[in-house]
Design a protein around this motif. Structure first.
Motif, short mmCIF file in Angstrom:
data_model
loop_
_atom_site.label_atom_id
_atom_site.label_comp_id
_atom_site.label_asym_id
_atom_site.label_seq_id
_atom_site.Cartn_x
_atom_site.Cartn_y
_atom_site.Cartn_z
N LYS A 113 -7.46 -28.90 11.31
CA LYS A 113 -6.20 -29.59 11.08
C LYS A 113 -5.01 -28.65 11.23
O LYS A 113 -3.95 -29.04 11.74
CB LYS A 113 -6.19 -30.22 9.68
CG LYS A 113 -7.07 -31.42 9.53
CD LYS A 113 -6.98 -31.95 8.11
CE LYS A 113 -7.83 -33.15 7.89
NZ LYS A 113 -7.69 -33.68 6.51
N LYS A 114 -5.16 -27.40 10.77
CA LYS A 114 -4.07 -26.43 10.93
C LYS A 114 -3.78 -26.14 12.39
O LYS A 114 -2.63 -25.95 12.77
CB LYS A 114 -4.41 -25.13 10.18
CG LYS A 114 -4.09 -25.18 8.73
CD LYS A 114 -4.23 -23.89 7.96
CE LYS A 114 -4.68 -22.67 8.67
NZ LYS A 114 -4.81 -21.49 7.83
N VAL B 72 -1.72 -29.00 13.68
CA VAL B 72 -0.34 -28.89 13.20
C VAL B 72 0.41 -27.80 13.95
O VAL B 72 1.58 -27.97 14.32
CB VAL B 72 -0.32 -28.65 11.68
CG1 VAL B 72 1.06 -28.25 11.19
CG2 VAL B 72 -0.81 -29.88 10.94
N ARG B 73 -0.25 -26.69 14.22
CA ARG B 73 0.39 -25.62 14.99
C ARG B 73 0.79 -26.12 16.37
O ARG B 73 1.91 -25.87 16.84
CB ARG B 73 -0.56 -24.43 15.12
CG ARG B 73 0.06 -23.26 15.87
CD ARG B 73 -0.94 -22.23 16.26
NE ARG B 73 -1.88 -22.83 17.20
CZ ARG B 73 -3.12 -22.39 17.38
NH1 ARG B 73 -3.59 -21.39 16.69
NH2 ARG B 73 -3.91 -22.99 18.24
N VAL C 223 1.37 -29.24 17.27
CA VAL C 223 2.45 -30.21 17.12
C VAL C 223 3.79 -29.49 16.96
O VAL C 223 4.80 -29.88 17.57
CB VAL C 223 2.18 -31.16 15.92
CG1 VAL C 223 3.40 -31.95 15.53
CG2 VAL C 223 1.01 -32.07 16.23
N TRP C 224 3.82 -28.43 16.15
CA TRP C 224 5.05 -27.67 15.97
C TRP C 224 5.48 -26.96 17.25
O TRP C 224 6.68 -26.85 17.55
CB TRP C 224 4.93 -26.67 14.83
CG TRP C 224 5.25 -27.30 13.51
CD1 TRP C 224 4.38 -27.70 12.56
CD2 TRP C 224 6.55 -27.63 13.02
NE1 TRP C 224 5.05 -28.25 11.50
CE2 TRP C 224 6.40 -28.22 11.75
CE3 TRP C 224 7.84 -27.48 13.52
CZ2 TRP C 224 7.46 -28.67 10.99
CZ3 TRP C 224 8.91 -27.92 12.75
CH2 TRP C 224 8.72 -28.50 11.52
N THR D 183 8.66 -33.94 12.55
CA THR D 183 7.51 -33.05 12.69
C THR D 183 6.98 -32.60 11.32
O THR D 183 5.76 -32.48 11.13
CB THR D 183 7.88 -31.82 13.54
OG1 THR D 183 8.42 -32.28 14.78
CG2 THR D 183 6.69 -30.95 13.81
N SER E 1 3.25 -33.27 10.02
CA SER E 1 2.44 -32.13 9.55
C SER E 1 1.84 -32.41 8.18
O SER E 1 0.65 -32.17 7.95
CB SER E 1 3.28 -30.86 9.50
OG SER E 1 3.75 -30.53 10.77
N SER F 52 1.33 -35.30 6.90
CA SER F 52 0.37 -36.40 7.04
C SER F 52 -0.97 -35.89 7.57
O SER F 52 -2.03 -36.36 7.14
CB SER F 52 0.92 -37.46 8.00
OG SER F 52 2.08 -38.01 7.48
N ILE F 53 -0.95 -34.97 8.51
CA ILE F 53 -2.19 -34.43 9.06
C ILE F 53 -2.94 -33.60 8.02
O ILE F 53 -4.16 -33.69 7.89
CB ILE F 53 -1.91 -33.61 10.33
CG1 ILE F 53 -1.43 -34.53 11.45
CG2 ILE F 53 -3.14 -32.83 10.77
CD1 ILE F 53 -0.92 -33.80 12.66
N LEU F 54 -2.21 -32.78 7.27
CA LEU F 54 -2.85 -31.89 6.29
C LEU F 54 -3.16 -32.57 4.96
O LEU F 54 -3.63 -31.90 4.04
CB LEU F 54 -1.97 -30.66 6.07
CG LEU F 54 -1.84 -29.72 7.26
CD1 LEU F 54 -0.88 -28.60 6.93
CD2 LEU F 54 -3.18 -29.17 7.67
#
Length: 85
Positions: free
Chosen positions: A42-43, A46-47, A49-50, A73, A77, A79-81
């Motif tokens: 998941k991290k 997120v990375r 996406v950023w 964003t 983030s 929401s994903i984590l």
């Protein structure tokens, strides 16, 4: 002898929690969940996406676009984590 086994277990759990705790138990633990494979995956999402949103912000450098993209964003983030999934 039992005393040393308990001390050995406690030291292993403190210094190397992965040696004592299974992946399923770690996913339920508040601070050890960051060591699970799912959370690391998941991290990485997120990375990425950023990085994509950062490139978008560099391509459109107006303040409203940058602020709106950063807020959106950050929401994605979190929401994903989220731990509920």
């Amino acid at each position: 002898m039992g005393h040393f086994d308990l001390m050995d277990y406690a030291l292993k759990r403190y210094y190397n929690p992965g040696a004592v705790i299974t992946d399923e138990e770690a996913s339920r633990h508040p601070s050890l969940r960051r060591t699970t494979g799912l959370y690391k995956w998941k991290k990485k999402i997120v990375r990425n996406v950023w990085l994509i949103s950062g490139l978008f912000m560099l391509a459109n450098p107006s303040l409203p676009v940058v602020v709106a993209t950063a807020i959106f964003t950050a929401f994605i983030s979190f929401s994903i984590l989220d731990e509920s999934i």
